[in-house]
Design a protein around this motif. Structure first.
Motif, PDB file in Angstrom:
ATOM      1  N   LEU A 155      12.076   6.430  -3.332  1.00  0.00           N
ATOM      2  CA  LEU A 155      13.267   6.680  -2.523  1.00  0.00           C
ATOM      3  C   LEU A 155      13.848   8.058  -2.822  1.00  0.00           C
ATOM      4  O   LEU A 155      14.210   8.810  -1.910  1.00  0.00           O
ATOM      5  CB  LEU A 155      14.305   5.594  -2.806  1.00  0.00           C
ATOM      6  CG  LEU A 155      15.520   5.521  -1.894  1.00  0.00           C
ATOM      7  CD1 LEU A 155      15.095   5.236  -0.460  1.00  0.00           C
ATOM      8  CD2 LEU A 155      16.471   4.434  -2.380  1.00  0.00           C
ATOM      9  N   LYS A 156      13.916   8.393  -4.087  1.00  0.00           N
ATOM     10  CA  LYS A 156      14.464   9.697  -4.476  1.00  0.00           C
ATOM     11  C   LYS A 156      13.595  10.832  -3.946  1.00  0.00           C
ATOM     12  O   LYS A 156      14.099  11.854  -3.464  1.00  0.00           O
ATOM     13  CB  LYS A 156      14.583   9.789  -5.997  1.00  0.00           C
ATOM     14  CG  LYS A 156      15.236  11.090  -6.458  1.00  0.00           C
ATOM     15  CD  LYS A 156      15.380  11.124  -7.968  1.00  0.00           C
ATOM     16  CE  LYS A 156      15.986  12.452  -8.407  1.00  0.00           C
ATOM     17  NZ  LYS A 156      16.086  12.562  -9.872  1.00  0.00           N
ATOM     18  N   LYS A 193       0.835  -1.204   0.000  1.00  0.00           N
ATOM     19  CA  LYS A 193       0.000   0.000   0.000  1.00  0.00           C
ATOM     20  C   LYS A 193       0.869   1.253   0.000  1.00  0.00           C
ATOM     21  O   LYS A 193       1.784   1.389   0.813  1.00  0.00           O
ATOM     22  CB  LYS A 193      -0.923  -0.004   1.214  1.00  0.00           C
ATOM     23  CG  LYS A 193      -1.975  -1.104   1.168  1.00  0.00           C
ATOM     24  CD  LYS A 193      -2.913  -1.028   2.368  1.00  0.00           C
ATOM     25  CE  LYS A 193      -3.980  -2.107   2.297  1.00  0.00           C
ATOM     26  NZ  LYS A 193      -4.876  -2.067   3.486  1.00  0.00           N
ATOM     27  N   ASP A 194       0.550   2.189  -0.907  1.00  0.00           N
ATOM     28  CA  ASP A 194       1.370   3.393  -1.095  1.00  0.00           C
ATOM     29  C   ASP A 194       1.509   4.223   0.179  1.00  0.00           C
ATOM     30  O   ASP A 194       2.591   4.713   0.502  1.00  0.00           O
ATOM     31  CB  ASP A 194       0.787   4.257  -2.216  1.00  0.00           C
ATOM     32  CG  ASP A 194       1.008   3.645  -3.589  1.00  0.00           C
ATOM     33  OD1 ASP A 194       1.890   2.761  -3.698  1.00  0.00           O
ATOM     34  OD2 ASP A 194       0.316   4.030  -4.541  1.00  0.00           O
ATOM     35  N   GLU A 235       4.980   5.168   1.990  1.00  0.00           N
ATOM     36  CA  GLU A 235       5.387   6.566   2.169  1.00  0.00           C
ATOM     37  C   GLU A 235       5.729   6.877   3.620  1.00  0.00           C
ATOM     38  O   GLU A 235       6.711   7.564   3.901  1.00  0.00           O
ATOM     39  CB  GLU A 235       4.261   7.502   1.688  1.00  0.00           C
ATOM     40  CG  GLU A 235       4.101   7.540   0.178  1.00  0.00           C
ATOM     41  CD  GLU A 235       2.917   8.381  -0.253  1.00  0.00           C
ATOM     42  OE1 GLU A 235       2.358   9.100   0.612  1.00  0.00           O
ATOM     43  OE2 GLU A 235       2.543   8.320  -1.438  1.00  0.00           O
ATOM     44  N   LYS A 236       4.930   6.368   4.540  1.00  0.00           N
ATOM     45  CA  LYS A 236       5.165   6.637   5.956  1.00  0.00           C
ATOM     46  C   LYS A 236       6.494   6.047   6.416  1.00  0.00           C
ATOM     47  O   LYS A 236       7.265   6.688   7.139  1.00  0.00           O
ATOM     48  CB  LYS A 236       4.034   6.071   6.814  1.00  0.00           C
ATOM     49  CG  LYS A 236       4.182   6.438   8.291  1.00  0.00           C
ATOM     50  CD  LYS A 236       3.068   5.893   9.143  1.00  0.00           C
ATOM     51  CE  LYS A 236       3.184   6.386  10.580  1.00  0.00           C
ATOM     52  NZ  LYS A 236       4.509   6.202  11.175  1.00  0.00           N
ATOM     53  N   ILE A 237       6.784   4.821   5.979  1.00  0.00           N
ATOM     54  CA  ILE A 237       8.039   4.180   6.373  1.00  0.00           C
ATOM     55  C   ILE A 237       9.232   4.968   5.833  1.00  0.00           C
ATOM     56  O   ILE A 237      10.200   5.228   6.559  1.00  0.00           O
ATOM     57  CB  ILE A 237       8.086   2.720   5.866  1.00  0.00           C
ATOM     58  CG1 ILE A 237       7.070   1.876   6.645  1.00  0.00           C
ATOM     59  CG2 ILE A 237       9.490   2.134   6.017  1.00  0.00           C
ATOM     60  CD1 ILE A 237       6.905   0.477   6.128  1.00  0.00           C
ATOM     61  N   LEU A 238       9.159   5.373   4.560  1.00  0.00           N
ATOM     62  CA  LEU A 238      10.267   6.126   3.961  1.00  0.00           C
ATOM     63  C   LEU A 238      10.415   7.504   4.605  1.00  0.00           C
ATOM     64  O   LEU A 238      11.532   7.988   4.786  1.00  0.00           O
ATOM     65  CB  LEU A 238      10.066   6.251   2.448  1.00  0.00           C
ATOM     66  CG  LEU A 238      10.201   4.938   1.660  1.00  0.00           C
ATOM     67  CD1 LEU A 238       9.883   5.165   0.191  1.00  0.00           C
ATOM     68  CD2 LEU A 238      11.594   4.340   1.819  1.00  0.00           C
TER      69      LEU A 238
END
Length: 283
Positions: free
Chosen positions: A176-177, A142-143, A147-150
């Protein structure tokens, strides 16, 4: 008299090269009564290679509840069971951890054996710090969760390690970028196999490579943590503008962007990640 319980052996298997298996693992696989395997077809090839003939039971993410109960029942009946994954150490990024928890709850002895692990193999050859690292495995599908983890990891000082599949590697690099900037990474694929490859560079350079060449094999992505000197107070806008112009000047003169950013970050005492973010915003 109480029934003697069996033992659950955690047996690492080769991540590519079939010779990367310990004598002790081979001994245990020959001695146990049942082998629980993530994919019985993959494990049977290994067994055939070493002349091992034992009953196999399928145990993977989609049947772990039902099959886990069956395996625990076997252990409670006194049968020794070896748990293997398709490749590497069981319990790392696979449902093996659930079986271990269930065995511990039933007071069943769990015996871990040392052996191959893809993320450790890649890490020691990365050239990044191995003293402190954070292993994240596969990101959620899930996007929002990804996103939250990154976001949470964007200021992580430790080396960060991920697993990724070939059909999602480009998406992962783009995320990641966006979240961490164009920092240094190492990407390892086909570890211990004939076509083993290590890519070393920046996220942007990796995107260029894997956008133009169809990715194959399972990937281990190792990301350099935020360096101590990059955690200084945010510089004022005037200094940042001068630093950004200096980067452009070096690049125009023929220097690689990653080298220019590294050089300017030292000259102006500015975070490399911050410079990459400013460059990204301008583009």
């Amino acid at each position: 008299m109480e029934q003697k319980k069996g033992r659950l052996f955690l047996c690492p298997t080769p991540i590519g090269n079939l010779e990367d298996i310990t004598l002790r693992v081979l001994k245990i696989l020959k001695e146990v009564e049942v082998i629980a395997a993530e994919d019985t077809r993959v494990t049977r090839k290994l067994m055939n290679h070493y002349g091992i003939k034992k009953p196999l039971i399928s145990y993977h993410e989609h049947n772990k509840t039902k099959k886990g109960e069956e395996i625990i029942k076997l252990l409670l009946e006194g049968r020794d069971v070896a748990l293997v994954s398709d490749a590497g150490t069981p319990g790392i990024s696979d449902p093996g951890e659930d079986l271990v928890k269930a065995a511990i709850e039933e007071n069943i002895e769990v015996v871990p054996l040392p052996g191959p692990s893809a993320f450790v193999t890649a890490l020691i050859a990365s050239g990044f710090s191995t003293r402190r690292f954070a292993f994240e495995g596969f990101l959620p599908k899930k996007d929002k969760e990804r996103e939250k983890i990154l976001d949470d990891l964007s200021n992580e000082k430790r080396t960060i390690i991920f697993y990724e599949s070939p059909h999602r590697i480009v998406k992962f690099l783009r995320e990641l970028k966006e979240k961490m900037g164009d920092r240094r990474i190492v990407i390892a694929r086909e570890l211990t196999k004939m076509h083993e490859e290590f890519f070393r560079g920046t996220v942007e350079e990796a995107l260029l490579k894997f956008n133009t060449k169809e990715p194959k094999g399972e990937f281990v992505i190792i990301i350099e943590g935020v360096l101590e000197e990059e955690t200084n107070d945010t510089p004022d806008e005037n200094v940042k503008e001068k630093a950004l112009e200096k980067v452009k000047e070096y690049v125009k003169g023929g220097m690689a962007k990653s080298q220019a950013v590294k050089k300017v970050s030292k000259e102006f005492n500015i975070s490399k990640n911050e410079l990459y973010s400013d460059i990204h915003r301008e583009n």
